[in-house]
Scaffold this motif. Structure first.
Motif, short mmCIF file in Angstrom:
data_model
loop_
_atom_site.label_atom_id
_atom_site.label_comp_id
_atom_site.label_asym_id
_atom_site.label_seq_id
_atom_site.Cartn_x
_atom_site.Cartn_y
_atom_site.Cartn_z
N ASP A 102 2.84 6.51 -98.14
CA ASP A 102 2.21 5.49 -97.29
C ASP A 102 2.57 5.75 -95.83
OD1 ASP A 102 1.46 4.24 -99.71
OD2 ASP A 102 3.35 3.15 -99.79
N ILE A 103 1.55 5.94 -95.01
CA ILE A 103 1.79 6.10 -93.57
C ILE A 103 2.35 4.78 -93.02
CG2 ILE A 103 0.60 6.38 -91.33
CD1 ILE A 103 0.76 8.97 -92.93
N ALA A 104 3.44 4.86 -92.26
CA ALA A 104 4.08 3.65 -91.74
C ALA A 104 4.11 3.70 -90.21
CB ALA A 104 5.49 3.50 -92.30
N PHE A 135 7.34 9.13 -95.37
CA PHE A 135 7.62 10.31 -94.55
C PHE A 135 7.19 10.11 -93.10
CE2 PHE A 135 6.95 11.78 -98.97
CZ PHE A 135 8.26 12.15 -99.24
N GLY A 136 7.07 8.86 -92.69
CA GLY A 136 6.85 8.59 -91.28
C GLY A 136 5.42 8.20 -90.94
N TYR A 168 -9.94 6.60 -93.48
CA TYR A 168 -10.27 7.97 -93.92
C TYR A 168 -9.56 9.03 -93.09
CZ TYR A 168 -13.87 6.86 -97.34
OH TYR A 168 -14.52 6.44 -98.47
N ASN A 169 -9.41 8.77 -91.80
CA ASN A 169 -8.79 9.81 -90.95
C ASN A 169 -7.28 9.80 -91.02
OD1 ASN A 169 -11.04 11.16 -89.71
ND2 ASN A 169 -11.45 9.24 -88.62
N ASP A 170 -6.69 8.59 -91.08
CA ASP A 170 -5.24 8.51 -90.89
C ASP A 170 -4.46 8.16 -92.15
OD1 ASP A 170 -6.04 8.89 -88.33
OD2 ASP A 170 -5.42 6.95 -87.57
N TYR A 171 -4.99 7.29 -92.98
CA TYR A 171 -4.16 6.73 -94.05
C TYR A 171 -4.42 7.34 -95.43
CZ TYR A 171 -2.05 3.19 -91.08
OH TYR A 171 -1.29 2.57 -90.13
#
Ligand code: BGC
Length: 763
Positions: free
Chosen positions: A155-157, A169-170, A228-231
């Motif tokens: 999970d992007i945080a 992982f950041g 779609y691009n980031d998460y």
């Protein structure tokens, strides 16, 4: 092959399986094997396969075994040694169809040997080191009878108030995708069926890291291009790497809980991405559909979940209770049930369990005597990875490395805190195996230097916070309160400092502060510890802060007090030795932040790859009507990709192979990197791309590649990067993934801020 031979092969394969006494199942053909098995299953047996049960100390084992033998449980989690799991597998072998169980656990950053928390692993930017973590974890977990891990968490945080920032992982999509892939490949090895592999379950699908306000379990509302691009890419990358399953997130997405989200699991995951593995709900998530306000009762919750595509129900009650009625009324169809069962059986097949249900449990004669024996740990690997994860944030007047002589004061509530070394989700790690900072320094100096220790402060002086943290751990107290008054603790530390040549203060968060359900409203080190830092600073002794924490902290004030700051996350079993290696210069620090450190909580969200805006703030040019906060300096305290070394590195001569490229073509970039310092060392050369003008605003820059290089003192090397055609693509407003013609900038730096730049044209 003639018919007789084929029959012989089938029989011989089947005889290795649990199905020796059922009609010959063609084990070598997964689909046929599962179809054949499904035909033999009763409805109750099918529902049983969808139930994943947590085994706790309070769980009556005999009852569980009866349930398993009756075909009412598909797998368990949290029971984690062969003597615990064998009787359950034996029970499965007594069941009518002998369908094996699987045994899962949260093996996130190590199983018995604990490696740095995931945010620390990301700071290594070292895929070989990360592969070592995944492989070692799989070897240890499988040796203990485990078949599956609920990891990696990708999970992007971008909101560090979220306590689970520590588990991921950041903030960066590319770095997280690379790591997710390596984790999956190293957990699963060449096949999840191997005896020393465990199946990877990618979580938490999807977008859990974007909970509003960083408050755990909160809602997520996000535009599709951002999604779609980031998460989404890290989940996709981990699945493309072959992960056997997906754990579905607890949050809602644009109003629809992930657990009942047909678009998410059916349209996106199954149809668009072609995912063929198993989906598992998070703990109790089906029941929570009622509280989300999308199901009126348990019956509706179970119906929504299975129809949306949840195959297995974690800690199930509702599938067991409600599916029979739902099937009877026709609200859930046979086909829907069969589809979910097929995925669960498929995962078991892929884990090699039909071939040998005891593949990881082994024979009782070979059970180890002491599961917790020190010899079972992989200490060397843990120390190697841990030291790569440490990030040197400050080093004024070359305070570090320290000399192994004189007197060193080691102070702070985390200086001798074995449980905190491990970080949260420490699987089967034992605090007694942890090397604390105090112990690591003691071993490093031997009798060459004198160490004096004082606790100096409690982690927090706030009783409510203290009670909360101890409530989180059911097994043992998380933090121990030293009942002496704060002033007495500080005095003791100041005395230690005064007798010493240098002070090493180990401060930050206890591990429970960066955990599931531990969201914070501030990113500051608690007041009790700040008072200690202030008193230590007043002694005038060189002050080294060794930070332990699972999220970015706001360190503007600490930066003014300290002569050096080393970010150590929660660095695991060998953390203390690794930290000593860096403090004394036996290892030259090479870690780089995988997440931005803001100056204050008020700046959040703050991440390096934000979209461009119409009125950007220009550093050094204040003035009104630009996007800024006026009461404090703008920009991060420490940017993404930042980290110092005991050496210095320079970059020069960024060169592109061409001033223009055609669609679909690659471009080459090269740059000279030089170690201008006096020590050998490693650095990470980072390549970012900016799409200068497109149909939508694009990020100021996005990481697209990096190389971690070791250079001897004085050595220089030209690095070559390929900018791939795909690196220029993004999902536009219509969610088409395409590169748009126009100017692009290639930026190369040793962090995300100080970059060199060259541009080219996409024709
Ligand atoms: C967490 C998951 C974890 C599961 C099983 C849940 O509370 O959200 O990440 O895998 O528990 O332990």
């Amino acid at each position: 092959m003639n018919k007789l031979c084929l029959l012989g092969l089938v029989v011989s394969l089947a005889s290795q399986s649990a199905f020796a006494d059922t009609p010959a199942a063609p084990l070598q053909d997964k689909q046929a094997f599962i179809a054949n098995l499904l035909k033999q299953m009763t409805q109750d047996e099918k529902i049983g396969q969808l139930r994943l049960i947590s085994i706790g100390p309070e769980m009556p084992r005999e009852r569980i075994r009866e349930e398993i033998a009756a075909g009412r449980i598909g797998g368990t989690f949290n029971s984690r040694t062969a003597p615990e799991n064998r009787p359950m597998q034996d029970a499965a072998m007594r069941s009518r169809l002998k369908i094996p169980m699987f045994f899962a656990y949260d093996v996130i950053h190590g199983n018995r040997t604990i490696f740095p928390i995931s945010l620390g692993l990301a700071a290594t930017w070292d895929m070989q080191a990360i592969a070592k973590v995944g492989r070692t974890s799989a070897i240890e977990a499988s040796a203990d009878s485990l078949d599956m891990t609920f990891a990696p968490m990708v999970d992007i945080a971008r909101d560090p108030r979220w306590g689970r920032t520590s588990e991921g992982f950041g903030e960066d999509t590319y770095l997280t995708s690379r790591i997710g892939k390596v984790m999956v490949q190293s957990f699963q090895g060449s096949s999840p069926a191997n005896p020393d592999s465990i199946m990877a379950i990618v979580k938490h699908f999807a977008l859990y890291g974007a909970v509003e306000g960083g408050r755990d379990y909160n809602t997520v509302d996000m535009s599709l291009p951002k999604m779609y691009n980031d998460y989404l890419p890290p989940y996709r990358a981990s699945l493309d790497a072959g992960a056997g399953g997906v754990m579905v997130a607890l949050n809602s997405i644009n109003g629809v809980p992930a657990t009942s989200n047909t678009w998410l699991m059916n349209d996106l995951l199954r149809k668009d991405w072609g995912f063929k593995g198993v989906t598992i709900s998070d703990h109790g998530a089906i029941q929570e559909l009622i509280r989300h306000g999308v199901a009126r009762d348990g019956r509706e919750a179970a119906k929504l979940a299975i129809k949306a595509g949840i195959d297995m129900s974690m800690n199930d009650t509702l599938y067991g209770e409600e599916l029979p009625g739902l099937l009877k009324s026709g609200e859930v169809t046979q086909a829907e049930l069969d589809q979910a069962v097929r995925e669960v059986l498929g995962a078991k097949y892929d884990m090699g369990l039909f071939k040998d249900p005891y593949v990881r449990i082994g024979k009782a004669e070979t059970d180890v005597k002491d599961y917790y024996a020190d010899q079972r740990l992989h200490r060397e690997a843990a120390r190697d990875v841990a030291r790569r994860s440490l990030v040197l944030l400050e080093n004024r007047a070359q305070t570090l490395p320290l000399k192994k002589s004189g007197t060193i004061a080691v102070v702070g509530p985390l200086a001798d805190a074995p449980i905190d070394m491990m970080g949260s989700w420490a699987a089967d790690g034992r605090p007694e195996h942890s090397v604390t900072v105090r112990e690591g320094l003691r071993r490093a100096v031997g009798d060459k230097a004198k160490l004096v220790y004082a606790k100096g402060a409690n982690v927090t002086g706030d009783k409510a916070m203290f009670d909360y943290l101890n409530f989180l751990n059911f097994a043992a107290p998380e933090i121990i309160n030293d009942p002496r008054p704060a002033a007495v603790l500080i005095d003791e530390a100041v005395k230690a400092a005064k007798q010493s040549d240098v002070v090493v203060a180990v401060v930050g968060e206890s591990r429970g502060m960066s955990h599931e359900s531990s969201s914070r409203t501030t990113l500051e080190i608690p007041e009790s510890q700040r008072a200690l830092i202030k008193a230590l600073k007043a002694t005038g002794k060189p002050l080294v802060l060794v930070l332990m924490n699972g999220r970015p902290l706001s360190l503007a004030w600490e930066r003014e007090q300290a002569d050096a700051i080393l970010e150590t996350w929660f660095s695991g079993t060998e953390g203390g030795n690794a930290i000593a290696d860096v403090l004394f210069g036996d290892y030259n620090p090479s870690g780089k932040l995988a997440i931005t450190f803001p100056r204050s909580v008020g700046q959040i969200p703050m991440y390096y790859n934000h979209l461009r805006i119409g009125r950007p703030f220009t550093p050094g040019k204040p003035g009104n009507y630009t996007s800024q906060y006026f009461e404090e300096p703008n920009g991060p305290l420490y940017p993404f990709g930042y980290g110092l070394s005991y050496s210095d590195f320079s970059l020069s001569g960024l060169n592109l192979s061409s001033k223009s490229v055609k669609q679909g073509q690659d471009l080459q970039a090269s740059i000279l990197v030089k170690n201008t310092g006096k020590r050998d060392g490693e650095t990470v050369v980072q390549l970012y791309i900016q799409d200068v003008s497109a149909s939508m605003s694009r990020p100021v820059k996005e990481l697209k590649n990096f190389q971690k290089v070791m250079l001897k003192a004085g050595e220089e090397r030209t690095l070559h990067f390929t900018v791939k055609a795909d690196d220029l693509k993004f999902y536009n407003g219509q969610l088409q993934w395409a590169a748009e013609p126009g100017e692009f900038r290639v930026q190369v730096g040793l962090d995300s801020q100080a970059v060199q730049e060259q541009s080219f044209e996409l024709l």
